[in-house]
Structure formats: C-alpha cells, structure tokens
Design a protein around this motif. Structure first.
Motif, PDB file in Angstrom:
ATOM      1  N   LEU A 129       0.635  -1.259   0.081  1.00 33.71           N
ATOM      2  CA  LEU A 129       0.127  -0.025  -0.162  1.00 33.71           C
ATOM      3  C   LEU A 129       0.896   1.285  -0.132  1.00 33.71           C
ATOM      4  O   LEU A 129       0.481   2.139  -0.611  1.00 33.71           O
ATOM      5  N   ILE A 130       1.900   1.259   0.902  1.00 34.29           N
ATOM      6  CA  ILE A 130       2.962   2.348   0.763  1.00 34.29           C
ATOM      7  C   ILE A 130       3.612   2.703  -0.611  1.00 34.29           C
ATOM      8  O   ILE A 130       3.527   3.724  -1.178  1.00 34.29           O
ATOM      9  N   ALA A 131       3.909   1.487  -1.139  1.00 37.76           N
ATOM     10  CA  ALA A 131       4.595   1.718  -2.522  1.00 37.76           C
ATOM     11  C   ALA A 131       3.787   2.083  -3.465  1.00 37.76           C
ATOM     12  O   ALA A 131       3.938   2.993  -4.530  1.00 37.76           O
ATOM     13  N   ALA A 132       2.471   1.534  -3.523  1.00 34.09           N
ATOM     14  CA  ALA A 132       1.227   2.164  -4.528  1.00 34.09           C
ATOM     15  C   ALA A 132       1.250   3.546  -4.333  1.00 34.09           C
ATOM     16  O   ALA A 132       1.026   4.213  -5.349  1.00 34.09           O
ATOM     17  N   SER A 133       0.961   4.005  -3.078  1.00 36.38           N
ATOM     18  CA  SER A 133       0.742   5.432  -2.751  1.00 36.38           C
ATOM     19  C   SER A 133       1.815   6.346  -3.325  1.00 36.38           C
ATOM     20  O   SER A 133       2.105   7.345  -3.818  1.00 36.38           O
ATOM     21  N   LEU A 134       3.309   5.815  -3.092  1.00 30.83           N
ATOM     22  CA  LEU A 134       4.555   6.615  -3.786  1.00 30.83           C
ATOM     23  C   LEU A 134       4.636   6.680  -5.474  1.00 30.83           C
ATOM     24  O   LEU A 134       4.813   7.865  -5.873  1.00 30.83           O
ATOM     25  N   VAL A 135       3.894   5.381  -5.794  1.00 28.30           N
ATOM     26  CA  VAL A 135       4.120   5.591  -7.217  1.00 28.30           C
ATOM     27  C   VAL A 135       2.907   6.427  -7.839  1.00 28.30           C
ATOM     28  O   VAL A 135       3.395   7.197  -8.928  1.00 28.30           O
ATOM     29  N   ARG A 136       1.829   6.557  -7.133  1.00 31.60           N
ATOM     30  CA  ARG A 136       0.893   7.344  -7.650  1.00 31.60           C
ATOM     31  C   ARG A 136       1.246   8.807  -7.522  1.00 31.60           C
ATOM     32  O   ARG A 136       1.033   9.726  -8.253  1.00 31.60           O
ATOM     33  N   ALA A 137       2.098   9.265  -6.460  1.00 41.70           N
ATOM     34  CA  ALA A 137       2.701  10.376  -5.971  1.00 41.70           C
ATOM     35  C   ALA A 137       3.594  10.874  -6.962  1.00 41.70           C
ATOM     36  O   ALA A 137       3.828  11.975  -7.445  1.00 41.70           O
ATOM     37  N   VAL A 138       4.555  10.066  -7.393  1.00 40.24           N
ATOM     38  CA  VAL A 138       5.694  10.398  -8.173  1.00 40.24           C
ATOM     39  C   VAL A 138       5.432  10.336  -9.717  1.00 40.24           C
ATOM     40  O   VAL A 138       6.058  10.866 -10.399  1.00 40.24           O
ATOM     41  N   SER A 139       4.494   9.339 -10.138  1.00 40.84           N
ATOM     42  CA  SER A 139       4.058   9.384 -11.631  1.00 40.84           C
ATOM     43  C   SER A 139       3.967  10.416 -12.420  1.00 40.84           C
ATOM     44  O   SER A 139       4.269  10.617 -13.447  1.00 40.84           O
ATOM     45  N   PRO A 140       3.301  11.642 -11.983  1.00 42.05           N
ATOM     46  CA  PRO A 140       3.269  12.928 -12.754  1.00 42.05           C
ATOM     47  C   PRO A 140       4.690  13.473 -13.084  1.00 42.05           C
ATOM     48  O   PRO A 140       4.851  14.155 -13.999  1.00 42.05           O
ATOM     49  N   PHE A 141       5.443  13.426 -12.093  1.00 42.02           N
ATOM     50  CA  PHE A 141       6.704  14.146 -12.103  1.00 42.02           C
ATOM     51  C   PHE A 141       7.642  13.187 -13.288  1.00 42.02           C
ATOM     52  O   PHE A 141       8.396  13.709 -13.973  1.00 42.02           O
ATOM     53  N   ILE A 142       7.311  11.780 -13.219  1.00 40.83           N
ATOM     54  CA  ILE A 142       8.142  10.943 -14.125  1.00 40.83           C
ATOM     55  C   ILE A 142       7.625  11.382 -15.640  1.00 40.83           C
ATOM     56  O   ILE A 142       8.475  11.331 -16.536  1.00 40.83           O
ATOM     57  N   ILE A 143       6.301  11.412 -15.503  1.00 40.98           N
ATOM     58  CA  ILE A 143       5.740  11.805 -16.941  1.00 40.98           C
ATOM     59  C   ILE A 143       6.142  13.129 -17.544  1.00 40.98           C
ATOM     60  O   ILE A 143       6.593  13.302 -18.794  1.00 40.98           O
ATOM     61  N   ASN A 144       6.114  14.036 -16.686  1.00 40.20           N
ATOM     62  CA  ASN A 144       6.579  15.265 -16.915  1.00 40.20           C
ATOM     63  C   ASN A 144       8.194  15.336 -17.442  1.00 40.20           C
ATOM     64  O   ASN A 144       8.514  16.016 -18.521  1.00 40.20           O
ATOM     65  N   ALA A 145       8.988  14.717 -16.750  1.00 39.42           N
ATOM     66  CA  ALA A 145      10.318  14.599 -17.116  1.00 39.42           C
ATOM     67  C   ALA A 145      10.607  13.853 -18.353  1.00 39.42           C
ATOM     68  O   ALA A 145      11.295  14.349 -19.176  1.00 39.42           O
ATOM     69  N   VAL A 146       9.751  12.653 -18.774  1.00 42.10           N
ATOM     70  CA  VAL A 146       9.988  12.113 -19.991  1.00 42.10           C
ATOM     71  C   VAL A 146       9.811  13.042 -21.100  1.00 42.10           C
ATOM     72  O   VAL A 146      10.124  12.776 -22.111  1.00 42.10           O
ATOM     73  N   VAL A 147       8.155  13.623 -20.777  1.00 40.82           N
ATOM     74  CA  VAL A 147       7.882  14.447 -21.883  1.00 40.82           C
ATOM     75  C   VAL A 147       8.958  15.741 -22.412  1.00 40.82           C
ATOM     76  O   VAL A 147       9.159  15.803 -23.418  1.00 40.82           O
ATOM     77  N   GLY A 148       9.395  16.361 -21.313  1.00 42.93           N
ATOM     78  CA  GLY A 148      10.472  17.237 -21.634  1.00 42.93           C
ATOM     79  C   GLY A 148      11.520  16.834 -22.135  1.00 42.93           C
ATOM     80  O   GLY A 148      12.097  17.557 -23.152  1.00 42.93           O
ATOM     81  N   LEU A 149      12.123  15.688 -21.966  1.00 41.82           N
ATOM     82  CA  LEU A 149      13.312  15.201 -22.570  1.00 41.82           C
ATOM     83  C   LEU A 149      12.930  14.667 -24.091  1.00 41.82           C
ATOM     84  O   LEU A 149      13.617  14.804 -24.900  1.00 41.82           O
TER      85      LEU A 149
END
Length: 84
Positions: A17-37
């Motif tokens: 449950l903790i890992a799932a909430s971390l992934v949900r919190a971090v995924s917008p930043f990862i998507i933003n970084a990938v699109v910028g690159l």
C-alpha cells in the motif's frame, strides 16, 4: 496460519500500500520529465537545434518538463547558455 505468518502478511500488505501511494505521487513527475526530454530530443533531431546536453540541462528539463525544455532551447538559440 500461525501468528508470525499473519504478522508477516500484514507487513507485506502495508508495504504494498505504501509503495502504491508513492508510485501514484511520483508518476506525474516522471511523465513530465519524460515528455520534457522527448521535446528536447525532437528539437535536436528533427529541427536541428543545437543544445549542449550537460547534467545541468538534464536536471532543468527533468524538473521543468516542457517549460524547462523550452527555456533551455530559447537560451541556447539566443546564445546565452547551453551553447555547444
């Protein structure tokens, strides 16, 4: 099931449950970084812009996403920074 197995199952469930909430919190930043690159890569590969890719540029683009890559491209085109 013994008490230790039940306790271990509870710990694993809490960890998932903790890992799932971390992934949900971090995924917008990862998507933003990938699109910028991708924008920075396309600007160099397709449109022929020349940008010196340094660790600082990668950090700016990864944290800033599309606006960060646009800023890097504009600064490079104007010859202010990130010029190869």
């Amino acid at each position: 099931m013994t008490g230790i197995e039940i306790l271990l199952l509870i710990f694993v469930l809490v960890g998932v449950l903790i890992a799932a909430s971390l992934v949900r919190a971090v995924s917008p930043f990862i998507i933003n970084a990938v699109v910028g690159l991708v924008v920075l890569f396309l600007a160099q590969a397709v449109f022929g812009f020349s940008v010196a890719v340094t660790p600082i540029v990668l950090v700016i683009v990864a944290l800033g996403g599309v606006p960060g890559s646009v800023i890097v491209l504009v600064l490079s085109l104007l010859g202010i920074a990130f010029v190869p």
